[in-house]
Design an enzyme around this catalytic site. Structure first.
Site, short mmCIF file in Angstrom:
data_model
loop_
_atom_site.label_atom_id
_atom_site.label_comp_id
_atom_site.label_asym_id
_atom_site.label_seq_id
_atom_site.Cartn_x
_atom_site.Cartn_y
_atom_site.Cartn_z
N ARG A 1 0.83 -1.27 0.09
CA ARG A 1 0.18 -0.07 -0.12
C ARG A 1 0.86 1.38 0.04
O ARG A 1 0.49 2.37 -0.85
CB ARG A 1 -0.90 0.00 1.21
CG ARG A 1 -1.78 1.24 1.39
CD ARG A 1 -2.62 1.24 2.76
NE ARG A 1 -3.45 2.16 2.98
CZ ARG A 1 -4.10 2.26 4.10
NH1 ARG A 1 -4.19 1.27 4.93
NH2 ARG A 1 -4.97 3.41 4.32
N ASN B 1 1.34 2.30 15.06
CA ASN B 1 0.53 1.31 14.36
C ASN B 1 0.50 0.97 12.65
O ASN B 1 0.22 -0.16 12.30
CB ASN B 1 -1.10 1.48 14.61
CG ASN B 1 -1.18 2.79 14.03
OD1 ASN B 1 -0.92 3.71 13.62
ND2 ASN B 1 -2.94 3.03 14.04
N TYR B 2 0.98 2.30 12.05
CA TYR B 2 1.37 1.94 10.55
C TYR B 2 2.85 2.56 10.41
O TYR B 2 2.96 3.85 10.00
CB TYR B 2 0.45 2.83 9.76
CG TYR B 2 -0.70 2.01 9.44
CD1 TYR B 2 -0.85 1.10 8.45
CD2 TYR B 2 -2.05 2.17 10.25
CE1 TYR B 2 -2.28 0.32 8.20
CE2 TYR B 2 -3.09 1.58 10.03
CZ TYR B 2 -3.28 0.84 9.01
OH TYR B 2 -4.34 0.28 8.63
N THR C 1 9.01 5.06 18.97
CA THR C 1 9.87 4.25 19.19
C THR C 1 9.57 2.91 18.85
O THR C 1 10.73 2.34 18.40
CB THR C 1 10.15 4.21 20.96
OG1 THR C 1 10.27 5.72 21.17
CG2 THR C 1 11.31 3.39 21.46
N GLU D 1 -3.26 14.09 12.89
CA GLU D 1 -4.20 13.08 12.64
C GLU D 1 -4.05 12.30 13.86
O GLU D 1 -3.23 11.97 14.36
CB GLU D 1 -3.67 12.13 11.70
CG GLU D 1 -4.64 10.91 11.35
CD GLU D 1 -4.49 9.67 10.74
OE1 GLU D 1 -3.28 9.81 10.18
OE2 GLU D 1 -4.87 8.48 10.91
N ARG E 1 -6.49 1.01 15.68
CA ARG E 1 -6.39 1.81 14.35
C ARG E 1 -7.27 2.84 14.84
O ARG E 1 -8.15 2.86 15.38
CB ARG E 1 -6.95 1.33 13.34
CG ARG E 1 -6.52 -0.11 12.91
CD ARG E 1 -7.21 -0.87 11.80
NE ARG E 1 -8.23 -0.20 10.81
CZ ARG E 1 -9.45 -0.07 10.41
NH1 ARG E 1 -10.09 -0.51 11.55
NH2 ARG E 1 -9.71 0.99 9.76
N CYS E 2 -6.75 4.33 14.39
CA CYS E 2 -7.38 5.55 14.91
C CYS E 2 -8.89 5.45 14.39
O CYS E 2 -9.66 5.82 14.87
CB CYS E 2 -6.67 6.77 14.31
SG CYS E 2 -6.50 6.82 12.76
N GLU F 1 -11.26 6.29 24.06
CA GLU F 1 -10.73 5.45 22.83
C GLU F 1 -9.85 4.35 23.43
O GLU F 1 -8.96 4.68 24.08
CB GLU F 1 -9.88 6.33 21.95
CG GLU F 1 -9.13 5.40 20.85
CD GLU F 1 -8.53 6.49 20.05
OE1 GLU F 1 -7.87 7.27 20.52
OE2 GLU F 1 -8.56 6.07 18.69
N ARG G 1 -9.33 4.91 6.57
CA ARG G 1 -8.70 6.05 5.91
C ARG G 1 -8.74 5.88 4.28
O ARG G 1 -8.78 6.64 3.67
CB ARG G 1 -7.18 6.02 6.31
CG ARG G 1 -6.43 7.01 5.68
CD ARG G 1 -5.12 7.21 6.46
NE ARG G 1 -4.72 5.72 6.92
CZ ARG G 1 -3.35 5.30 6.66
NH1 ARG G 1 -2.62 6.13 5.60
NH2 ARG G 1 -2.72 4.22 7.07
O1 G3H Z 1 -4.79 4.64 12.95
C1 G3H Z 1 -4.72 5.36 11.81
C2 G3H Z 1 -4.71 5.11 10.40
O2 G3H Z 1 -4.92 6.28 9.59
C3 G3H Z 1 -5.90 4.30 9.95
O3 G3H Z 1 -5.61 3.71 8.79
O4 G3H Z 1 -8.15 3.13 8.25
O5 G3H Z 1 -6.29 2.44 6.91
O6 G3H Z 1 -6.42 1.57 9.12
P1 G3H Z 1 -6.73 2.73 8.41
#
Ligand code: G3H
Length: 483
Positions: free
Chosen positions: A111, A162-163, A188, A258, A291-292, A385, A445
């Protein structure tokens, strides 16, 4: 680029185009969330090294901005190629470092390559405008305004765990493409993946100093970077409290944030429950909800609540739980503190008489998927959250009540609405305070060329490829005054 210390790798920082040990002589141990052991060390970069990296970035930026768009794009396309070539190794690093399932980690790398290539193409196809002076009352037709995009200087890209690859590249690629230099500060846990990603960029022969990767302790270089006079723009993805802190620290520089979310899935009484259930499951539980944009609460019409909850229960109990090495959906959370936090939310809800439908089991930082029904507004899990695999269900009497509860949240990232009536869907979508509302789909997203934004505590500014190119550049207006 790396040296072995007691069988573990000590990774170098990428400063001024060289892989270097920090003069601090200190390293930071990186823990794997599921192996529960140290998997490597990264450099604890000093403030002096940050200064030098920023000076080098400014020097390199001038020449870089003078290159043609297509020349800049060629470096980035080569970066995308290198990422794909090394996708197994990078995915392995992501999996070990942040506990993401291997297949998802591989998808993240691919991606990212797609995102970089699209960024290049988007930048090549963006164009400025010209304006006639006589378009304004009394204006002069001999005056012509030419509007182009110009870089901002040095962009600070701060990525989350997370990404660690995708959300870093989604800042770095547009920043470079519009002619900026970059200082990249990974999370980190995420640093090793970030280093692997920058190794791929380094292979393109990127001009020295144009990008530096500063791993290090937040307490030493975090605020220092953000407040540094040499930084001209900051793009940050992470928690809302850090985002708030950043916006207080920075003055007069563009900031894109974000942040967190509490995305609701609003399920109307005419929803196709097959669609709702599969979207909610995927939205809420993939990567253990870290994930957010995860679905973090369900607001369901009481007429279909029993049916929805029973279908969700059956699916939750079938989720695979365990190791990212076998692509389990539910994996250990990033650290023990995060698991304690999620457990605290579950405990609070149960103490206040939420119904435990399934779950509430824990092994260290592995929280089993937990479904809570009859959640009420006095419970923390209704508002906070979790960033973990717990899904609260709040029963509502009407769409209006769902909208009211959705909007009471401090967050406003995304929301989903499930109904078979498009008029009803649009009526809800237009009243929910969120950057994006998904109709009959999960919150997410992508695709990455869509605008991506949060309102309220969920963010500031807009991302998505086109908007990132805009936010990392400015208008340059030149006015021709003809004779
Ligand atoms: O964790 C925040 C990311 O922008 C979420 O991305 O919706 O592709 O998992 P995503």
């Amino acid at each position: 680029m790396a040296s072995n210390v007691s069988e573990l790798t000590t990774y170098m920082a990428y400063l001024e185009g060289e892989w270097k040990k920090s003069s601090s002589g200190e390293t930071i141990a990186i823990q794997s969330p599921y192996l529960r052991q140290t998997i490597g060390y990264v450099q604890a970069v000093t403030q002096d090294e940050v200064d030098d990296a920023i000076t080098a970035a400014h020097n390199a930026q001038k020449e870089w901005a003078g290159l043609s768009l297509s020349a800049r794009g060629e470096y980035l396309d080569r970066w995308a190629d290198e990422l794909v070539k090394n996708s197994e190794e990078i995915a392995q690093a992501i999996m070990q470092e942040v506990g993401k399932g291997f297949k998802d980690a591989q998808k993240e790398v691919v991606r990212t390559a797609d995102l970089i290539r699209y960024t290049v193409q988007e930048a090549l196809h963006m164009h400025g405008e010209s304006l006639r002076g006589d378009g304004f009352p009394g204006g002069d037709q001999k005056k012509i305004g030419i509007v182009e995009r110009a870089p901002l200087g040095v962009v600070l890209a701060i990525a989350p765990f997370n990404y660690p690859v995708n959300l870093a590249a989604s800042k770095i690629a547009p920043a470079l493409m519009v002619g900026n230099a970059v200082i990249f500060k990974p999370a980190t846990q995420g640093s090793i993946s970030g280093i692997k990603m920058i190794e791929a960029l380094d292979k393109t022969g990127l001009p020295k100093g144009l990008l530096s990767l500063t791993t290090g302790r937040g307490s030493v270089i975090g605020d220092y970077l953000v407040e540094h006079k040499g930084i001209n723009m900051i793009s940050f993805t992470g928690g809302s409290s850090t985002g708030r802190h950043l916006s207080k620290q920075t003055t007069m520089i563009p900031l894109v944030l974000e942040l967190g979310g509490k995305d609701p899935a609003i399920v109307c009484d005419d929803a196709d429950l097959d669609v709702a259930v599969s979207s909610i499951m995927n939205g809420a539980f993939s990567y253990s909800g870290q994930r957010c944009t995860a679905i973090k609460r369900v607001l369901v019409n009481e007429r279909v609540a029993d049916e929805l909850v029973s279908r969700l229960k059956a699916k939750v109990e079938k989720l695979t739980v365990g190791s990212p090495e076998v692509d389990s959906t539910i994996v250990p959370l990033i650290d023990d503190k995060s698991a304690d936090f999620v457990q605290g939310l579950i405990d609070d809800a149960l103490a206040k008489n939420a119904t435990l439908v399934t779950g509430n089991k824990r092994e260290n930082n592995l929280i089993y998927p937990t479904l809570l029904d009859n959640v009420t507004e006095d419970m923390d899990v209704a508002w906070i959250e979790p960033f973990g695999p717990v899904l609260p269900v709040i029963r509502v009497k009407s769409d209006d009540e769902a909208i009211e509860i959705a909007n009471k949240s401090e967050f406003g990232l995304q929301a989903s609405v499930f109904t078979q009536d498009i008029d009803r869907a649009l009526a809800v979508a237009r009243q929910v305070e969120a950057g994006t509302v998904q109709i009959n789909g999960r919150t997410e997203r992508g695709p990455d060329h869509f605008p991506f934004l949060g309102v309220k505590a969920s963010g500031m500014g807009v991302q998505g490829i086109h908007h990132s190119l805009l936010s990392m550049s400015r208008e340059r207006v030149t006015v021709l005054n003809l004779k």
